[in-house]
Write an enzyme that holds these catalytic residues in place. Structure first.
Site, PDB file in Angstrom:
ATOM      1  N   TYR A  46      -3.681   6.531  -3.474  1.00 41.11           N
ATOM      2  CA  TYR A  46      -3.219   6.946  -2.141  1.00 41.11           C
ATOM      3  C   TYR A  46      -4.227   7.792  -1.372  1.00 41.11           C
ATOM      4  O   TYR A  46      -3.859   8.751  -0.686  1.00 41.11           O
ATOM      5  CB  TYR A  46      -1.861   7.654  -2.256  1.00 41.11           C
ATOM      6  CG  TYR A  46      -0.764   6.655  -2.532  1.00 41.11           C
ATOM      7  CD1 TYR A  46      -0.208   5.913  -1.506  1.00 41.11           C
ATOM      8  CD2 TYR A  46      -0.328   6.404  -3.836  1.00 41.11           C
ATOM      9  CE1 TYR A  46       0.781   4.966  -1.750  1.00 41.11           C
ATOM     10  CE2 TYR A  46       0.655   5.454  -4.095  1.00 41.11           C
ATOM     11  CZ  TYR A  46       1.203   4.746  -3.041  1.00 41.11           C
ATOM     12  OH  TYR A  46       2.164   3.801  -3.276  1.00 41.11           O
ATOM     13  N   HIS A  75       4.827  -4.258   0.715  1.00 42.58           N
ATOM     14  CA  HIS A  75       3.687  -3.485   0.188  1.00 42.58           C
ATOM     15  C   HIS A  75       2.633  -4.513  -0.171  1.00 42.58           C
ATOM     16  O   HIS A  75       2.837  -5.280  -1.112  1.00 42.58           O
ATOM     17  CB  HIS A  75       4.068  -2.767  -1.110  1.00 42.58           C
ATOM     18  CG  HIS A  75       4.967  -1.587  -0.947  1.00 42.58           C
ATOM     19  ND1 HIS A  75       5.350  -0.806  -2.020  1.00 42.58           N
ATOM     20  CD2 HIS A  75       5.530  -1.032   0.145  1.00 42.58           C
ATOM     21  CE1 HIS A  75       6.133   0.171  -1.586  1.00 42.58           C
ATOM     22  NE2 HIS A  75       6.264   0.059  -0.278  1.00 42.58           N
ATOM     23  N   CYS A  99       6.574  -6.113  -3.041  1.00 43.96           N
ATOM     24  CA  CYS A  99       5.338  -5.454  -3.472  1.00 43.96           C
ATOM     25  C   CYS A  99       4.486  -6.477  -4.221  1.00 43.96           C
ATOM     26  O   CYS A  99       4.804  -6.855  -5.353  1.00 43.96           O
ATOM     27  CB  CYS A  99       5.654  -4.245  -4.352  1.00 43.96           C
ATOM     28  SG  CYS A  99       4.151  -3.451  -4.956  1.00 43.96           S
ATOM     29  N   HIS A 144      12.457  -1.856  -4.737  1.00 36.09           N
ATOM     30  CA  HIS A 144      11.055  -2.078  -5.119  1.00 36.09           C
ATOM     31  C   HIS A 144      11.036  -2.788  -6.470  1.00 36.09           C
ATOM     32  O   HIS A 144      11.760  -2.406  -7.379  1.00 36.09           O
ATOM     33  CB  HIS A 144      10.346  -0.722  -5.236  1.00 36.09           C
ATOM     34  CG  HIS A 144       8.865  -0.813  -5.377  1.00 36.09           C
ATOM     35  ND1 HIS A 144       8.258  -1.196  -6.553  1.00 36.09           N
ATOM     36  CD2 HIS A 144       7.868  -0.588  -4.493  1.00 36.09           C
ATOM     37  CE1 HIS A 144       6.944  -1.189  -6.372  1.00 36.09           C
ATOM     38  NE2 HIS A 144       6.675  -0.824  -5.131  1.00 36.09           N
ATOM     39  N   ASP A 204      -1.088  -1.060   0.451  1.00 32.28           N
ATOM     40  CA  ASP A 204      -0.648  -0.349  -0.747  1.00 32.28           C
ATOM     41  C   ASP A 204      -1.851   0.345  -1.370  1.00 32.28           C
ATOM     42  O   ASP A 204      -2.811   0.655  -0.677  1.00 32.28           O
ATOM     43  CB  ASP A 204       0.067  -1.338  -1.673  1.00 32.28           C
ATOM     44  CG  ASP A 204       1.074  -0.654  -2.590  1.00 32.28           C
ATOM     45  OD1 ASP A 204       1.204   0.577  -2.528  1.00 32.28           O
ATOM     46  OD2 ASP A 204       1.725  -1.361  -3.378  1.00 32.28           O
ATOM     47  N   HIS A 205      -1.810   0.573  -2.636  1.00 32.61           N
ATOM     48  CA  HIS A 205      -2.861   1.361  -3.288  1.00 32.61           C
ATOM     49  C   HIS A 205      -4.252   0.967  -2.804  1.00 32.61           C
ATOM     50  O   HIS A 205      -4.557  -0.215  -2.681  1.00 32.61           O
ATOM     51  CB  HIS A 205      -2.841   1.130  -4.799  1.00 32.61           C
ATOM     52  CG  HIS A 205      -1.512   1.404  -5.406  1.00 32.61           C
ATOM     53  ND1 HIS A 205      -1.196   1.045  -6.680  1.00 32.61           N
ATOM     54  CD2 HIS A 205      -0.405   2.000  -4.900  1.00 32.61           C
ATOM     55  CE1 HIS A 205       0.039   1.405  -6.942  1.00 32.61           C
ATOM     56  NE2 HIS A 205       0.551   1.988  -5.883  1.00 32.61           N
TER      57      HIS A 205
END
Ligand code: DNO
Length: 346
Positions: A322, A263, A236, A198, A308-309
């Site tokens: 999340y 991500h 990401c 990551h 993702d978020h």
């Protein structure tokens, strides 16, 4: 492309039932959370998680994360035994059908934000980053509780760790990463597992600690440390995209065959080293999400992907980044983009 969704285990307010109801999601992304970094995960815990997911029609093919203990990043005398434990986890996860393991190599701190609930005009809120605010904090003074801070550190433990990192340079960190990969990647190959590092979030050094998984030049270097397919990336977009110098569309295309996990999220730059997280669609942020998905598609990306978020919307109050709702919208948006790109290319 295989759509997945992160699940934090039995304590997660976002249940497996809820995840199984999100269109297009095939697998959970999870981990064994009750073993400290460096420990070996029991086969029983891994099997139980797999069974729980299967009971909801979900696979368990992606782990995020098998954390890399600090002693490995420091490359000290405890590193070899801990690397062996790490390899054992890779073997056990491979045996259980896991195909991809996400991890990071950031010293001490994982992802960092300065604000957990930045309000937006529409009543939602999201995570935000402002470098000046972060730099004004002193991790060695304590009292911090942000999503990337490891709550298990005692103040003493954290001070001691920061001290051990005092002599750490980028080159030493590269060296320690290489030693880790040289041991782990052959095991991953045997186990049928792809390793997916990551990127550092944000992608620059912080509090005097070096960060190296940050930009195209460094990703090139990373992939050559052990030049095998199993040594791959978690792409990401929110992490790499925090630095506007990173051309994400170009990078998505260039690395598509070494990206095992994507991500995908959007962020809005508001100043120098300042951004907040937004809804996933391109129009809300500074990143070209369509362009990134198209570059992945057109270059044969065949890995796992997850929204993702998310923001907190519809009154949800969950784990920062999340919650359920906005990530679920993200999953369907990304799958919709993919379907359109895929059909349009035929
Ligand atoms: C944050 C996550 C990171 C990630 C780790 C991977 O939302 O993307 O915490 O899981 O850096 O090891």
């Amino acid at each position: 492309m295989k759509m997945t969704f992160r699940y934090y285990g039995a304590d997660d307010p976002v249940t497996l039932t809820a995840i199984s109801q999100i269109p297009t999601v095939r697998s959970i992304v999870s981990a064994i959370y009750d073993v400290p970094a460096g420990g070996v995960w029991s086969r029983e815990s891994i099997a139980a998680l797999k069974k729980a997911a299967a009971a909801h029609g979900l696979a368990f093919e992606v782990v995020e994360s098998v954390p890399v203990p600090e002693d490995i990043k420091l490359g000290n005398e405890k590193a070899p035994a801990l690397i062996e434990n790490y390899c054992e986890n890779v073997r056990r996860l491979g045996e259980a059908g896991v195909k991809c393991i996400c991890y990071n190599f950031m010293p001490v701190f994982d992802w960092l934000r300065s604000e957990l609930h930045r309000p937006a005009a529409d009543g939602s809120n999201s995570l935000a980053y402002d470098e000046q605010t972060v730099l004004a904090m002193n991790p060695a003074k304590g009292g911090l509780s942000l999503p990337g801070w490891d709550e298990s550190y005692t103040l003493e433990g954290l001070r001691d760790l920061l001290k051990q990192y005092e002599a750490m340079t980028e080159e030493k960190l590269w060296h320690n990463l290489q030693a880790f990969l040289e041991a782990v990647i052959p095991v991953a190959h045997e186990a049928g597992v792809n390793m997916a590092i990551h990127p550092d979030d944000p992608p620059w050094g912080i509090f005097g600690l070096p960060r190296i998984i940050t930009c195209e030049k460094n990703l090139d270097r990373f992939l050559k440390l052990v030049d095998r397919k199993e040594n791959g990336l978690t792409f990401c977009t929110g992490s790499l995209g925090a630095d506007p110098a990173n051309d994400l569309v170009k990078m998505a295309g260039k690395y598509a065959d070494r990206i095992h996990f994507a991500h995908i999220r959007n962020i809005k730059h508001t100043g120098e080293r300042q951004f907040h997280e937004t809804a996933h669609p391109t129009e809300y942020g500074s990143l070209d999400i369509y362009g990134i998905m198209k570059a992945l598609h057109d270059n044969g990306f065949d890995g796992y992907i997850r929204p993702d978020h998310g923001r907190m919307i519809w009154g949800e109050d969950g784990r920062p980044g999340y919650g359920l709702y906005d990530r679920a919208l993200g999953a369907t948006y990304l799958s919709g983009l993919w379907e359109a790109i895929n059909k349009g290319s035929k």
